[in-house]
Design a protein around this motif. Structure first.
Motif, PDB file in Angstrom:
ATOM      1  N   GLY A   9       0.793  -1.228   0.000  1.00 47.82           N
ATOM      2  CA  GLY A   9       0.000   0.000   0.000  1.00 47.82           C
ATOM      3  C   GLY A   9       0.821   1.271   0.000  1.00 47.82           C
ATOM      4  N   ARG A  10       2.151   1.151   0.142  1.00 46.93           N
ATOM      5  CA  ARG A  10       3.012   2.347   0.115  1.00 46.93           C
ATOM      6  C   ARG A  10       3.459   2.686  -1.305  1.00 46.93           C
ATOM      7  NH1 ARG A  10       0.808   3.832   4.104  1.00 46.93           N
ATOM      8  NH2 ARG A  10      -0.117   1.803   4.502  1.00 46.93           N
ATOM      9  N   MET A  11       3.028   1.937  -2.318  1.00 44.36           N
ATOM     10  CA  MET A  11       3.450   2.264  -3.692  1.00 44.36           C
ATOM     11  C   MET A  11       2.234   2.449  -4.598  1.00 44.36           C
ATOM     12  SD  MET A  11       4.823  -1.205  -5.487  1.00 44.36           S
ATOM     13  CE  MET A  11       3.845  -2.696  -5.556  1.00 44.36           C
ATOM     14  N   HIS A  12       2.428   3.227  -5.663  1.00 42.35           N
ATOM     15  CA  HIS A  12       1.368   3.547  -6.613  1.00 42.35           C
ATOM     16  C   HIS A  12       0.079   3.898  -5.866  1.00 42.35           C
ATOM     17  CE1 HIS A  12       3.309   2.346 -10.527  1.00 42.35           C
ATOM     18  NE2 HIS A  12       4.200   1.950  -9.625  1.00 42.35           N
ATOM     19  N   ARG A  13       0.252   4.772  -4.913  1.00 42.34           N
ATOM     20  CA  ARG A  13      -0.815   5.111  -3.968  1.00 42.34           C
ATOM     21  C   ARG A  13      -1.756   6.173  -4.528  1.00 42.34           C
ATOM     22  NH1 ARG A  13      -0.875   4.282   1.658  1.00 42.34           N
ATOM     23  NH2 ARG A  13      -1.870   5.881   2.915  1.00 42.34           N
ATOM     24  N   HIS A  14      -1.201   7.064  -5.390  1.00 43.06           N
ATOM     25  CA  HIS A  14      -1.982   8.188  -5.902  1.00 43.06           C
ATOM     26  C   HIS A  14      -2.024   8.172  -7.427  1.00 43.06           C
ATOM     27  CE1 HIS A  14      -2.046  10.012  -1.897  1.00 43.06           C
ATOM     28  NE2 HIS A  14      -0.763   9.740  -1.805  1.00 43.06           N
ATOM     29  N   ASP A  15      -3.111   8.657  -7.958  1.00 47.36           N
ATOM     30  CA  ASP A  15      -3.205   8.858  -9.407  1.00 47.36           C
ATOM     31  C   ASP A  15      -2.513  10.175  -9.767  1.00 47.36           C
ATOM     32  OD1 ASP A  15      -4.593   6.540  -9.848  1.00 47.36           O
ATOM     33  OD2 ASP A  15      -6.567   7.485  -9.676  1.00 47.36           O
ATOM     34  N   GLY A  16      -2.104  10.281 -11.026  1.00 47.35           N
ATOM     35  CA  GLY A  16      -1.530  11.527 -11.502  1.00 47.35           C
ATOM     36  C   GLY A  16      -0.069  11.727 -11.176  1.00 47.35           C
ATOM     37  N   VAL A  17       0.581  10.700 -10.593  1.00 52.97           N
ATOM     38  CA  VAL A  17       2.009  10.818 -10.294  1.00 52.97           C
ATOM     39  C   VAL A  17       2.802  10.439 -11.547  1.00 52.97           C
ATOM     40  CG1 VAL A  17       3.912   9.983  -8.862  1.00 52.97           C
ATOM     41  CG2 VAL A  17       1.628  10.295  -7.858  1.00 52.97           C
ATOM     42  N   ARG A  18       3.757  11.266 -11.913  1.00 52.79           N
ATOM     43  CA  ARG A  18       4.572  10.991 -13.088  1.00 52.79           C
ATOM     44  C   ARG A  18       5.647   9.983 -12.732  1.00 52.79           C
ATOM     45  NH1 ARG A  18       8.002  15.500 -16.564  1.00 52.79           N
ATOM     46  NH2 ARG A  18       8.860  14.046 -18.120  1.00 52.79           N
ATOM     47  N   ARG A  19       5.634   8.820 -13.416  1.00 53.34           N
ATOM     48  CA  ARG A  19       6.567   7.746 -13.097  1.00 53.34           C
ATOM     49  C   ARG A  19       7.430   7.415 -14.310  1.00 53.34           C
ATOM     50  NH1 ARG A  19       4.191   6.151  -8.278  1.00 53.34           N
ATOM     51  NH2 ARG A  19       1.911   6.363  -8.233  1.00 53.34           N
ATOM     52  N   PRO A  20       8.676   6.986 -14.086  1.00 55.18           N
ATOM     53  CA  PRO A  20       9.530   6.563 -15.205  1.00 55.18           C
ATOM     54  C   PRO A  20       8.871   5.421 -15.972  1.00 55.18           C
ATOM     55  CG  PRO A  20      10.808   6.804 -13.200  1.00 55.18           C
ATOM     56  CD  PRO A  20       9.379   6.909 -12.787  1.00 55.18           C
ATOM     57  N   SER A  21       9.159   5.336 -17.253  1.00 56.23           N
ATOM     58  CA  SER A  21       8.495   4.357 -18.113  1.00 56.23           C
ATOM     59  C   SER A  21       8.665   2.934 -17.615  1.00 56.23           C
ATOM     60  CB  SER A  21       9.021   4.482 -19.550  1.00 56.23           C
ATOM     61  OG  SER A  21      10.432   4.279 -19.580  1.00 56.23           O
ATOM     62  N   GLY A  22       9.819   2.608 -17.047  1.00 57.44           N
ATOM     63  CA  GLY A  22      10.045   1.240 -16.609  1.00 57.44           C
ATOM     64  C   GLY A  22       9.387   0.896 -15.285  1.00 57.44           C
ATOM     65  N   LEU A  23       8.781   1.891 -14.630  1.00 56.75           N
ATOM     66  CA  LEU A  23       8.191   1.656 -13.312  1.00 56.75           C
ATOM     67  C   LEU A  23       6.715   2.031 -13.283  1.00 56.75           C
ATOM     68  CD1 LEU A  23      11.090   3.091 -11.088  1.00 56.75           C
ATOM     69  CD2 LEU A  23      10.640   0.691 -11.666  1.00 56.75           C
ATOM     70  N   ARG A  24       6.100   2.053 -14.452  1.00 57.29           N
ATOM     71  CA  ARG A  24       4.693   2.439 -14.491  1.00 57.29           C
ATOM     72  C   ARG A  24       3.763   1.311 -14.079  1.00 57.29           C
ATOM     73  NH1 ARG A  24       5.199   5.950 -20.081  1.00 57.29           N
ATOM     74  NH2 ARG A  24       6.274   7.741 -19.097  1.00 57.29           N
ATOM     75  N   GLU A  25       4.255   0.099 -14.092  1.00 56.44           N
ATOM     76  CA  GLU A  25       3.477  -1.026 -13.566  1.00 56.44           C
ATOM     77  C   GLU A  25       3.926  -1.299 -12.135  1.00 56.44           C
ATOM     78  OE1 GLU A  25       3.577  -4.514 -15.891  1.00 56.44           O
ATOM     79  OE2 GLU A  25       2.727  -3.579 -17.690  1.00 56.44           O
ATOM     80  N   PRO A  26       3.004  -1.297 -11.186  1.00 58.60           N
ATOM     81  CA  PRO A  26       3.404  -1.529  -9.789  1.00 58.60           C
ATOM     82  C   PRO A  26       4.016  -2.911  -9.625  1.00 58.60           C
ATOM     83  CG  PRO A  26       1.009  -1.573 -10.022  1.00 58.60           C
ATOM     84  CD  PRO A  26       1.558  -1.084 -11.318  1.00 58.60           C
ATOM     85  N   THR A  27       5.161  -2.963  -8.963  1.00 58.10           N
ATOM     86  CA  THR A  27       5.877  -4.221  -8.777  1.00 58.10           C
ATOM     87  C   THR A  27       6.397  -4.300  -7.356  1.00 58.10           C
ATOM     88  OG1 THR A  27       6.575  -4.281 -11.100  1.00 58.10           O
ATOM     89  CG2 THR A  27       7.845  -5.607  -9.519  1.00 58.10           C
TER      90      THR A  27
END
Length: 939
Positions: A695-713
């Motif tokens: 729950g501490r990752m990909h918590r909010h919408d609209g956050v700009r993420r690097p292309s390789g980390l756009r899928e939560p892992t």
């Protein structure tokens, strides 16, 4: 003199000459404790009654007043009974065993013909609260009170110094009782005192005081707490002695009480508030409520009686805001006057304090100054410190309060009080009186650790003050899944008492095992029904997720349990990729590959040693992008790092990409840590805690993420798969969590390796499977899992049994009708009870030592023996950290206060860990080093 509009005279002119003489000699506070002039016993009783009137009128919530009104047979009767109960507490001081204590007072009493045998009195002690209970019990019987009412009232007198004895423990034995209680004219004097006091409050005689209904045991405990509150206030410096009977009256007591109340700045919560709407939600938080939040608020509005709410929703769903508005709904509907918000840790309490204070101000602007932050390190909370400084006082710490030391000085603006206009400056923090030892929960609004509630469920002295503090509040507990089997013993006991008291409770969790949910419901409902048995609660097997469960006991005594599913705010669940990286693989290599385009990573290790090792490895590669956060940093450093981590891993506005950041932390980042990582790497943990970490990752919408980390892992490590057989798990992790839950979590993790989990859709399924022994383990693991389950079950039972010896009510006593014997035998000392299990820790203060003397951790110079000037105190306390007991156990004797601390109110019990110029020190035979980045390192 008139009482409550009654024209009946209540002066002392109707007393006989001997009666006036007796009441004019019996003292309640000696000259040494009452400002140089003794305070007559009748004066102190009426002072206490007058304070009780203000507690009723200006402090008690409507919900409490209504319950007392039922007991007495009406609202006015309830007020009068409450006041009478508070003031009658010191009746036992009208005895030889007490009056002989002060030489001058004893001489005056003997001078009016009340005598005693000095040898008998000196040979035996009989505490005045116990003899007072005996006297009141006997006089009430003579007045015609029924046994059931005598039986619940006398423990309130017997318990006003903090513990409730059994009936058999009241007296010194029949042989000694007459001499200590008093013979000759003593019984007449005691009756005259009680009659005069009773008439002064508007009753005709003692028979008229008898209640109509026996209150619940929980209400009795709360009443006892308010008696102590009234007594402590009336025993303060604001009530100087009065030693002439013709100057004693209830009106005199009232004028003294009003002045004291204003000087102390005591205040209630928000009073009566209107029920909030969706528009109010937006006004409170500047966002519209999400669907799940609307559902929860509607569920609260449908509750027919105060009860229990359990809100289960994903991390980031806004459960806290939901709970606050639900608390408004319940408070408005049922007459509650404040809130207690219990958080899992001190670190999570701090940001919650900010949020609750803003919310209270939005609901009732005048009430925002009544919000207290209740934990031992609050002086290092920047907002609390700013509020205290704005109140023109630099020290808002707890006062060290003994049994007869009341700590009633109020530094928050009392000197500016204008007795002519009764105007005061606006408060920014609660009155100092509320912040004294054991009194914190009495503040109108409280944010602190869940420990405050757990301590209210322990058989400790003055526990009634804690329960009284919860009486008029809505209780909110966050992250309840974090309560292990040991803590749960206290949590269940607390829920029983709150259920019986009719206190609404809102429990929040993202990952609550079904068995735990049913236990929580059963405990609250058992309390509400005054039942010993924890009856099974039937709920839907799969209610959906998020979901809201509400429960209460109807007027006919039947339990009502309702469950409603709610839509999550995200239309679709996150597909969280699951990867297992065996122990021994290089995290540095993995990150070098994954962070080629930047990103924010959170790494959670299960121990400080593992976190320090990981940080050191990554620091050499990624430099200043790496931060380390754990509990073995001193409080100042930890506060700075926490703020940095929250800033760097928090969402940025306008889609700005965040700088490369790697935060290495321990479990303190697991819950109520509002960060949004692009990638999570975590040690193996039990499934509910593993999901909390996710729950501490990909918590909010609209956050700009690097292309390789756009899928939560999530990358899970800390264990090593071994073919078809059970894995090898890190020993330190097993010591913390137990092998069985880690094996179940490892099985689920390996099953998902290379695949994904749908979060939150699969959360209930994953948590339930991990805690249900009926769910089969991998066939090749079956024997080892079964063996681990047996060990784990035995350990759980042992830990629960250990906790059970400290809980407030012993097994088989939950249906007792009165408080008699609640503390029978030995009460549990505050210092001896622990409401959290696990390895005990020792708090130390880092101090630099050299040939010139000592310095605080930040370099500020102390006196030659460690003396601490007032302006340096915060610098010294800022060096506080906790040592694990395994490290400190053999070296406790070497960890002592500095000589210059021994008379210091804050430092006299503190242990100093002295470091040399190389930042090294010794804890017994262990060598340690403090590193500004790594924290305490065991060498």
């Amino acid at each position: 003199m008139t009482i409550d509009g009654d024209a009946r005279s209540t002066g002392w002119e109707d007393l006989s000459g001997p009666q006036r003489a007796w009441l004019g000699a019996l003292w309640g506070k000696s000259a040494g404790r009452a400002g140089g002039t003794a305070n007559l016993l009748l004066s102190h009783m009426l002072d206490t009654a007058a304070v009780a009137e203000l507690i009723w009128d200006k402090y008690l919530a409507d919900s409490v007043r209504r319950q007392v009104a039922v007991v007495a047979g009406g609202s006015d009767a309830g007020r009068r009974l409450f006041v009478w109960l508070c003031g009658v507490h010191d009746l036992g001081k009208a005895t030889p065993v007490f009056q002989a204590v002060d030489r001058d007072g004893a001489a005056a009493v003997r001078g009016v013909g009340l005598s005693w045998d000095d040898r008998a009195v000196k040979a035996r002690r009989w505490r005045h609260e116990k003899v007072g209970a005996r006297i009141l019990k006997d006089l009430a019987q003579e007045a015609g009170w029924s046994g059931e009412h005598r039986d619940w009232v006398w423990p309130l007198v017997a318990g006003h110094h903090g513990q409730f004895p059994s009936l058999g423990d009241l007296g010194p034995g029949r042989r000694h009782e007459p001499g200590l209680r008093g013979t000759g004219d003593w019984p007449k004097a005691q009756l005259a005192l009680l009659a005069a006091y009773t008439r002064a409050l508007g009753y005709g005689e003692l028979r008229d005081v008898e209640p109509r209904v026996v209150p619940s045991r929980a209400l009795q405990l709360q009443l006892s707490g308010f008696i102590v509150m009234a007594d402590w206030i009336a025993s303060g410096d604001h009530f100087p002695g009065i030693d002439r009977l013709d100057e004693v009256s209830i009106d005199k007591g009232r004028s003294r009480a009003v002045a004291a109340w204003a000087q102390l700045g005591l205040a209630r919560g928000w009073g009566r508030i209107s029920e909030p709407s969706a528009a109010d939600f937006k006004e409170r938080f500047d966002v519209s409520p999400r669907p799940s939040q609307r559902v929860a608020i509607e569920c609260a509005a449908r509750m027919a009686r105060p009860g229990l709410m359990i809100v289960e929703a994903p991390m980031g769903e806004g459960k806290t805001r939901t709970a606050l508005v639900c608390a408004e709904v319940l408070a408005s509907r049922f007459g509650f006057d404040g809130v207690f918000v219990g958080m899992p840790t001190q670190a999570t309490s701090d940001p919650m304090f900010t949020q609750v204070r803003a919310w209270v101000e939005a609901v009732a602007p005048d009430a925002a100054g009544g919000v207290a932050l209740l934990h031992g390190k609050r002086r290092f909370n920047s907002e609390w410190q700013r509020l205290v400084e704005s109140a023109e006082d630099a020290d808002a710490g707890f006062v060290s309060v003994g049994e007869d030391e009341f700590g009633l000085d109020d530094p928050y603006g009392s000197s500016e009080f204008d007795p002519c206009t009764c105007e005061r400056p606006v408060r920014t923090v609660p009155a100092e009186w509320f912040l004294g030892a054991k009194r914190g929960l009495l503040a109108p609004f409280v944010v602190g650790t869940i420990d405050q509630l757990l301590l209210a469920a322990t058989r400790t002295k003055h526990v009634m003050l804690r329960m009284a503090g919860l009486a008029g509040k809505v209780v909110i507990l966050d992250e309840v899944h974090a309560a292990d089997v040991y803590m749960s013993e206290f949590l269940m006991e607390g829920l029983r008492w709150l259920g019986q008291a009719g206190v609404p409770v809102i429990l929040l969790s993202a990952t609550l095992p079904p068995q735990q949910r049913e236990q929580l419901l059963s405990a609250y409902l058992a309390g509400a029904r005054s039942s010993e048995e924890l009856e099974p609660v039937t709920v839907e097997a799969e209610p959906g997720y998020p979901c809201v469960t509400t429960a209460w006991v109807d007027t006919d005594g039947s339990p009502v349990v309702e469950q409603v599913a709610a839509p999550a705010w995200r239309a679709e669940s996150l597909r969280v990729n699951v990867e297992v990286v065996g122990e021994g693989s290089s995290i540095a290599e993995l990150l070098t590959d994954r962070l080629a385009g930047g990103g924010c990573v959170l790494i959670i290790r299960n121990t400080v040693d593992r976190a320090q090792k990981t940080y050191t490895e990554l620091k050499g590669i990624f430099g200043s992008a790496v931060e380390l956060l754990h509990a073995r940093m001193h409080v100042c450093r930890r506060a700075v790092v926490t703020e940095t981590c929250l800033d760097r891993l928090g969402p940025k506005k306008d889609g700005v990409q965040r700088p490369l950041t790697i935060v290495v932390a321990t479990q303190i980042a697991e819950q109520s840590f509002d960060v949004d990582a692009d990638l999570l790497i975590t040690d193996l943990a039990p499934m509910d805690l593993l999901l909390q970490r996710i729950g501490r990752m990909h918590r909010h919408d609209g956050v700009r993420r690097p292309s390789g980390l756009r899928e939560p892992t999530v990358v899970i490590t800390g264990f090593a798969p071994r073919g078809e057989g059970p894995p090898s798990i890190d020993d330190a992790s097993e010591a913390i969590y137990g092998r069985y839950p880690l094996l179940r979590s490892a099985a689920a993790t390996l099953h998902a390796d290379g695949d994904h989990w749908k979060v939150p859709a699969q959360v209930p399924e994953l948590v339930a499977a991990a805690y249900d022994p009926q769910v089969a383990a991998p066939e090749a693991w079956a024997d080892e899992v079964a063996d681990a389950l047996r060990t784990w079950t035995a350990d759980q039972r042992k830990r629960a049994d250990t906790a059970a010896q400290f809980v407030l009510t012993r097994l088989g006593e939950h249906e007792y009708p009165t408080l008699e014997g609640l503390h029978r035998g030995e009460y549990v000392k505050d210092d001896d009870v622990r409401v959290r299990d696990g390895e005990e820790s020792i708090e130390v203060i880092l101090v630099r030592g050299d040939t010139r003397g000592y310095r605080a951790e930040n370099g500020r110079r102390l006196g030659p023996n460690g003396e601490v000037p007032a302006e340096v105190l915060d610098d010294v306390l800022g060096g506080t950290l906790r040592l694990p007991m395994r490290l400190a156990r053999s070296g406790l004797e070497s960890l002592r206060p500095l000589d210059g601390w021994r008379d210091h109110p804050w430092l006299r019990y503190s242990r100093a860990l002295i470091l040399d110029r190389d930042s090294r020190g010794a804890v017994g035979e262990a060598r340690v080093r403090y590193d500004e980045e790594l924290g305490l390192v065991v060498e």
